[in-house]
Write a protein that holds these residues in place. Structure first.
Motif, PDB file in Angstrom:
ATOM      1  N   ASN A 146     -27.418  17.890  45.222  1.00 35.99           N
ATOM      2  CA  ASN A 146     -26.855  17.486  46.510  1.00 35.99           C
ATOM      3  C   ASN A 146     -25.844  16.349  46.387  1.00 35.99           C
ATOM      4  O   ASN A 146     -25.467  15.734  47.380  1.00 35.99           O
ATOM      5  CB  ASN A 146     -27.973  17.080  47.482  1.00 35.99           C
ATOM      6  N   TRP A 147     -25.390  16.054  45.176  1.00 34.03           N
ATOM      7  CA  TRP A 147     -24.374  15.013  44.967  1.00 34.03           C
ATOM      8  C   TRP A 147     -23.091  15.406  45.690  1.00 34.03           C
ATOM      9  O   TRP A 147     -22.724  16.577  45.751  1.00 34.03           O
ATOM     10  CB  TRP A 147     -24.125  14.843  43.471  1.00 34.03           C
ATOM     11  N   ASP A 148     -22.376  14.423  46.213  1.00 37.13           N
ATOM     12  CA  ASP A 148     -21.236  14.647  47.113  1.00 37.13           C
ATOM     13  C   ASP A 148     -19.913  14.336  46.422  1.00 37.13           C
ATOM     14  O   ASP A 148     -19.597  13.172  46.168  1.00 37.13           O
ATOM     15  CB  ASP A 148     -21.420  13.769  48.353  1.00 37.13           C
ATOM     16  N   ILE A 149     -19.111  15.363  46.166  1.00 35.64           N
ATOM     17  CA  ILE A 149     -17.821  15.176  45.500  1.00 35.64           C
ATOM     18  C   ILE A 149     -16.827  14.445  46.397  1.00 35.64           C
ATOM     19  O   ILE A 149     -15.955  13.716  45.912  1.00 35.64           O
ATOM     20  CB  ILE A 149     -17.232  16.539  45.063  1.00 35.64           C
ATOM     21  N   PHE A 150     -16.959  14.588  47.710  1.00 41.65           N
ATOM     22  CA  PHE A 150     -15.991  13.969  48.618  1.00 41.65           C
ATOM     23  C   PHE A 150     -16.111  12.447  48.631  1.00 41.65           C
ATOM     24  O   PHE A 150     -15.133  11.744  48.879  1.00 41.65           O
ATOM     25  CB  PHE A 150     -16.160  14.540  50.025  1.00 41.65           C
ATOM     26  N   LYS A 151     -17.296  11.941  48.373  1.00 39.03           N
ATOM     27  CA  LYS A 151     -17.459  10.484  48.293  1.00 39.03           C
ATOM     28  C   LYS A 151     -16.747   9.936  47.060  1.00 39.03           C
ATOM     29  O   LYS A 151     -16.144   8.855  47.110  1.00 39.03           O
ATOM     30  CB  LYS A 151     -18.943  10.128  48.265  1.00 39.03           C
ATOM     31  N   LEU A 152     -16.787  10.677  45.952  1.00 42.27           N
ATOM     32  CA  LEU A 152     -16.056  10.250  44.759  1.00 42.27           C
ATOM     33  C   LEU A 152     -14.557  10.338  45.003  1.00 42.27           C
ATOM     34  O   LEU A 152     -13.801   9.469  44.560  1.00 42.27           O
ATOM     35  CB  LEU A 152     -16.449  11.116  43.556  1.00 42.27           C
ATOM     36  N   ARG A 153     -14.123  11.368  45.712  1.00 45.00           N
ATOM     37  CA  ARG A 153     -12.693  11.490  46.003  1.00 45.00           C
ATOM     38  C   ARG A 153     -12.197  10.293  46.799  1.00 45.00           C
ATOM     39  O   ARG A 153     -11.137   9.729  46.515  1.00 45.00           O
ATOM     40  CB  ARG A 153     -12.412  12.785  46.777  1.00 45.00           C
ATOM     41  N   GLU A 154     -12.963   9.888  47.791  1.00 42.62           N
ATOM     42  CA  GLU A 154     -12.559   8.755  48.618  1.00 42.62           C
ATOM     43  C   GLU A 154     -12.592   7.452  47.830  1.00 42.62           C
ATOM     44  O   GLU A 154     -11.673   6.637  47.924  1.00 42.62           O
ATOM     45  CB  GLU A 154     -13.483   8.670  49.838  1.00 42.62           C
ATOM     46  N   ALA A 155     -13.644   7.247  47.030  1.00 38.42           N
ATOM     47  CA  ALA A 155     -13.769   5.999  46.267  1.00 38.42           C
ATOM     48  C   ALA A 155     -12.701   5.889  45.190  1.00 38.42           C
ATOM     49  O   ALA A 155     -12.220   4.794  44.886  1.00 38.42           O
ATOM     50  CB  ALA A 155     -15.161   5.906  45.645  1.00 38.42           C
ATOM     51  N   SER A 156     -12.316   7.006  44.580  1.00 38.96           N
ATOM     52  CA  SER A 156     -11.355   6.987  43.476  1.00 38.96           C
ATOM     53  C   SER A 156      -9.922   7.164  43.941  1.00 38.96           C
ATOM     54  O   SER A 156      -9.008   7.250  43.111  1.00 38.96           O
ATOM     55  CB  SER A 156     -11.698   8.100  42.478  1.00 38.96           C
ATOM     56  N   GLN A 157      -9.707   7.249  45.260  1.00 40.02           N
ATOM     57  CA  GLN A 157      -8.357   7.413  45.801  1.00 40.02           C
ATOM     58  C   GLN A 157      -7.685   8.676  45.265  1.00 40.02           C
ATOM     59  O   GLN A 157      -6.541   8.661  44.817  1.00 40.02           O
ATOM     60  CB  GLN A 157      -7.497   6.182  45.503  1.00 40.02           C
ATOM     61  N   ARG A 165      -8.625  10.614  42.663  1.00 47.24           N
ATOM     62  CA  ARG A 165      -8.664  10.834  41.208  1.00 47.24           C
ATOM     63  C   ARG A 165     -10.048  11.336  40.763  1.00 47.24           C
ATOM     64  O   ARG A 165     -10.528  11.011  39.687  1.00 47.24           O
ATOM     65  CB  ARG A 165      -8.304   9.538  40.481  1.00 47.24           C
ATOM     66  N   GLU A 166     -10.670  12.159  41.618  1.00 47.32           N
ATOM     67  CA  GLU A 166     -12.032  12.596  41.354  1.00 47.32           C
ATOM     68  C   GLU A 166     -12.160  13.448  40.095  1.00 47.32           C
ATOM     69  O   GLU A 166     -13.156  13.360  39.378  1.00 47.32           O
ATOM     70  CB  GLU A 166     -12.588  13.365  42.560  1.00 47.32           C
ATOM     71  N   LEU A 167     -11.158  14.278  39.804  1.00 46.93           N
ATOM     72  CA  LEU A 167     -11.253  15.133  38.613  1.00 46.93           C
ATOM     73  C   LEU A 167     -11.130  14.301  37.344  1.00 46.93           C
ATOM     74  O   LEU A 167     -11.824  14.558  36.358  1.00 46.93           O
ATOM     75  CB  LEU A 167     -10.170  16.217  38.658  1.00 46.93           C
ATOM     76  N   GLN A 168     -10.244  13.305  37.353  1.00 47.15           N
ATOM     77  CA  GLN A 168     -10.129  12.405  36.201  1.00 47.15           C
ATOM     78  C   GLN A 168     -11.447  11.685  35.930  1.00 47.15           C
ATOM     79  O   GLN A 168     -11.949  11.663  34.799  1.00 47.15           O
ATOM     80  CB  GLN A 168      -9.050  11.356  36.448  1.00 47.15           C
ATOM     81  N   VAL A 169     -11.999  11.093  36.987  1.00 45.62           N
ATOM     82  CA  VAL A 169     -13.217  10.285  36.827  1.00 45.62           C
ATOM     83  C   VAL A 169     -14.380  11.143  36.362  1.00 45.62           C
ATOM     84  O   VAL A 169     -15.091  10.797  35.406  1.00 45.62           O
ATOM     85  CB  VAL A 169     -13.567   9.580  38.159  1.00 45.62           C
ATOM     86  N   LEU A 170     -14.588  12.272  37.022  1.00 45.27           N
ATOM     87  CA  LEU A 170     -15.718  13.125  36.682  1.00 45.27           C
ATOM     88  C   LEU A 170     -15.534  13.771  35.313  1.00 45.27           C
ATOM     89  O   LEU A 170     -16.493  13.903  34.540  1.00 45.27           O
ATOM     90  CB  LEU A 170     -15.907  14.193  37.760  1.00 45.27           C
ATOM     91  N   GLY A 171     -14.295  14.175  34.992  1.00 45.84           N
ATOM     92  CA  GLY A 171     -14.040  14.755  33.678  1.00 45.84           C
ATOM     93  C   GLY A 171     -14.329  13.769  32.560  1.00 45.84           C
ATOM     94  O   GLY A 171     -14.952  14.110  31.550  1.00 45.84           O
ATOM     95  N   TRP A 172     -13.876  12.527  32.737  1.00 48.81           N
ATOM     96  CA  TRP A 172     -14.137  11.469  31.753  1.00 48.81           C
ATOM     97  C   TRP A 172     -15.639  11.232  31.609  1.00 48.81           C
ATOM     98  O   TRP A 172     -16.163  11.121  30.494  1.00 48.81           O
ATOM     99  CB  TRP A 172     -13.430  10.197  32.199  1.00 48.81           C
ATOM    100  N   HIS A 173     -16.333  11.147  32.743  1.00 48.38           N
ATOM    101  CA  HIS A 173     -17.773  10.890  32.726  1.00 48.38           C
ATOM    102  C   HIS A 173     -18.518  12.003  31.981  1.00 48.38           C
ATOM    103  O   HIS A 173     -19.419  11.720  31.177  1.00 48.38           O
ATOM    104  CB  HIS A 173     -18.297  10.776  34.157  1.00 48.38           C
ATOM    105  N   CYS A 174     -18.156  13.251  32.249  1.00 42.82           N
ATOM    106  CA  CYS A 174     -18.843  14.378  31.605  1.00 42.82           C
ATOM    107  C   CYS A 174     -18.612  14.398  30.099  1.00 42.82           C
ATOM    108  O   CYS A 174     -19.541  14.617  29.315  1.00 42.82           O
ATOM    109  CB  CYS A 174     -18.377  15.697  32.229  1.00 42.82           C
TER     110      CYS A 174
END
Length: 649
Positions: free
Chosen positions: A253-264, A266-275
């Protein structure tokens, strides 16, 4: 310079970071290889080299040319006699056969004749012999090159004997007519090659040894601590917000839209790096971190601003794969190079998607369809664009530090995984993977020769996972998907083409489309995967059941509204009820305030062009960390002025 000038821009010089000098390692066969870029990495898969935009389409590859190819051809025959006659083994006399290979070879070859099944074709007998040979050699380690050649021959033979696949047991009579037509058009094929046969693929034993040696060398000086984010934040508060949005990432149930808003944005960059850092893959495979940062930025900005197939969708699918790898325990089935290939493939699986499906491209005869011969048009475009652009720009080539064997393998895997997202192959995939589960069971050690199928399953199911998300997120994705469909329908109407199923805004029912998609596509797929991975059944299937019940309740409301309007003598199209139904669905609306095309402008903007066969897109690489790209804006300004040559209607 004007667009009519023929002056060629000088190639820019990019600052480079120090890298580890080439090292020699031994592959599985004991041969010494140098840790340099492989000439096969960007080899065309049966196609001429990718044309460069800057040269007006002229081939630039120095590794291949028609003249070189013609001069290097050698005539071969399976049996050539000293007198120059070409014949088959069965037609040779005993003396001739003895002269060809000696008495021991003669006895061995004659023994094969007795093993040939006369009821099978020559190709089918050849497949059986190859399978037996590979099985016998399993204990005696083949070199990577030998195994790759055998697998290619075996795969080609199997593909040549593919049978038509009949889809049975799917009854669509009671479904909404337009939904049924959509399911038949997009997810079924009347004739298709069976490409999901069980086959022994090139496993990564030798590659694992090479990676292990590299890892030992890298870790002699102590463990490498990777940064939390791929870019520097403007403030500690920004960094804190991004890291907080990553909390609970192993939950469904993790929310991708919250990461999109927090990262301005750059959600794919942040999540890709994390993975990638989750398994320490940049360190283990000697990936230059600055190159990886540029690559992630390039990939994210190469996605278009379509309503559905955008970078947020790619990041959401990436989270689905990450969940299956971790909570779903898929990581137990895969080697590290396979996890690496899977994560990279997920990030680029819709690279440059223009919001139109394969059927549209085929019917409209777009340049993209022509370039890829109407077969898996979008999927081939995504994979080809990735490797062609990486070839053109060394500064984003994250595979430069890989060994030649690793480069060949990871390219093969990425292509196969991206192609597995072709929805028209869905029922073939389900049939074959269900059979595999019944044959192999649930132990990871029994799947070592079929990990390609597991990666394809994880990719495909994550790609269709949005109806399985928590209700609030599922509603958002359903809205976005239909918005993109309706734009295609409007374009088809404008061009005089048949309007594709679910693309007619006046007749499409939102709840009916979701019910049909869940009942016939998504739910059976996750039920199947749940037999292999219990967490999938306990978490995702349970959510799907709840979502299906919800959409059925919305469908009942739609039906009552239609009946009420009919009783009043009004003919209300289903499309006109959608806004009323959507308003009834939204409970909080916290995400819907964010526009589909919301943009977050960042400093350091400059352009890098996607190199694609067919139609071209402009992908904007924008990040403060891309200082090395700033020279591109000047030396390629002329190319930008000439336009991208967009070929889609």
């Amino acid at each position: 310079m004007g667009s009519g000038s023929s002056k060629k821009a000088k190639a820019p010089e990019f600052p480079t970071t120090p890298s580890t000098p080439p090292t020699k390692v031994e592959d599985q066969s004991g041969r010494s290889t140098q840790n340099v870029a492989s000439p096969l990495l960007f080899a065309s898969m049966g196609q001429p080299p990718v044309a460069s935009m800057k040269t007006g389409g002229a081939a630039k590859s120095k590794r291949w040319s028609p003249a070189n190819a013609a001069s290097s051809q050698v005539k071969r025959s399976s049996a050539t006699l000293p007198n120059g006659r070409y014949t088959t083994w069965e037609k040779m006399g005993k003396e001739e056969r003895s002269d060809m290979g000696g008495s021991r070879d003669l006895a061995a070859r004659e023994s094969l004749i007795h093993q040939i099944d006369p009821k099978l074709s020559n190709v089918e007998n050849a497949i059986l012999m190859l399978e037996d040979f590979i099985a016998e050699k399993a204990a005696v380690a083949l070199s990577s090159r030998e195994r790759a050649r055998l697998d290619y021959v075996l795969g080609s033979l199997r593909e040549a004997t593919g049978d038509d696949v009949e889809i049975s047991g799917i009854n669509l009579e009671d479904e909404d007519e337009e939904v049924a037509e959509w399911l038949r058009a997009d997810f079924m094929q009347t004739k298709v090659r069976t490409k999901m046969d069980l086959k022994s693929r090139m496993k990564t034993v030798g590659l694992g040894v090479l990676a292990g040696k590299n890892l030992l060398k890298l870790t002699k000086g102590g463990p490498t601590v990777l940064p939390d984010l791929p870019f520097e934040c403007e403030s500690l508060d920004e960094s804190k917000a991004i890291l907080e949005s990553l909390q609970g990432i192993t939950n469904w149930n993790w929310d991708i839209f919250k990461l999109r808003e927090a990262s301005q944005g750059r959600e794919l960059q942040v999540l890709g790096w994390h993975c990638l850092c989750r398994w320490q893959l940049p360190t283990k495979f000697n990936i230059n971190l600055e190159t990886l940062r540029r690559w992630l930025d390039f990939v994210e900005e190469s996605y278009t601003t379509t309503e559905y197939h955008n970078c947020t969708h790619a990041a959401d699918v990436l989270h689905g794969v990450f969940f299956l790898l971790t909570t779903g325990c898929v990581e137990k089935f895969l080697s590290e190079i396979e996890i690496m290939a899977l994560l990279l493939a997920v990030m680029v699986h819709d690279l440059g998607h223009d919001g139109f499906n394969n059927a549209f491209h085929k019917n409209a005869m777009t340049e993209r369809a022509i370039a890829h011969n109407d077969h898996s048009i979008q999927e081939n475009f995504h994979a080809q664009t990735l490797f062609a652009t990486m070839k053109e720009y060394d500064e984003i080539n994250i595979l430069a530090g890989f060994t030649p064997e690793q480069q060949v393998e990871i390219r093969r895997l990425i292509i196969a995984i991206v192609l597995s997202t072709d929805m028209s192959k869905h029922f073939v995939f389900v049939k074959d993977f269900t059979s595999l589960i019944a044959t192999k069971g649930t132990k990871p050690e029994d799947w070592t020769d079929s990990t390609d199928h597991i990666m394809a399953a994880v990719m495909h199911l994550a790609d269709i996972s949005n109806p399985a998300r928590p209700r609030e997120l599922a509603i958002i994705w359903a809205e976005r998907c239909l918005m993109e469909f309706f734009k295609q329908g409007a374009k088809e109407k404008e061009m005089g083409l048949p309007i594709s199923p679910q693309c007619n805004e006046e007749t499409t029912s939102l709840p009916s489309s979701q019910i049909g998609f869940i009942k016939f596509i998504v739910l059976p797929s996750y039920q199947m995967l749940g037999t292999l991975l219990p967490p999938v059944h306990d978490i995702i299937v349970k959510q799907l059941d709840a979502n299906l019940e919800y959409w059925q309740s919305i469908s009942a409301k739609e039906k009552s509204l239609l009946e009420a309007s009919k009783a009043q003598g009004k003919l209300v199209p289903k499309g006109s009820l959608r806004n009323v139904l959507i308003a009834a669905q939204k409970e909080g609306g916290s995400h819907t305030s964010m526009s589909v095309k919301d943009s977050f402008k960042r400093d350091g903007s400059t352009n890098i062009k996607l190199v694609a066969q067919g139609d071209m897109k402009i992908g904007r690489v924008t990040s403060a960390s891309l200082d090395s790209f700033k020279s591109l804006a000047k030396v390629r300004e002329e190319d930008d002025a000439e336009g991208s040559g967009e070929g889609n209607p």
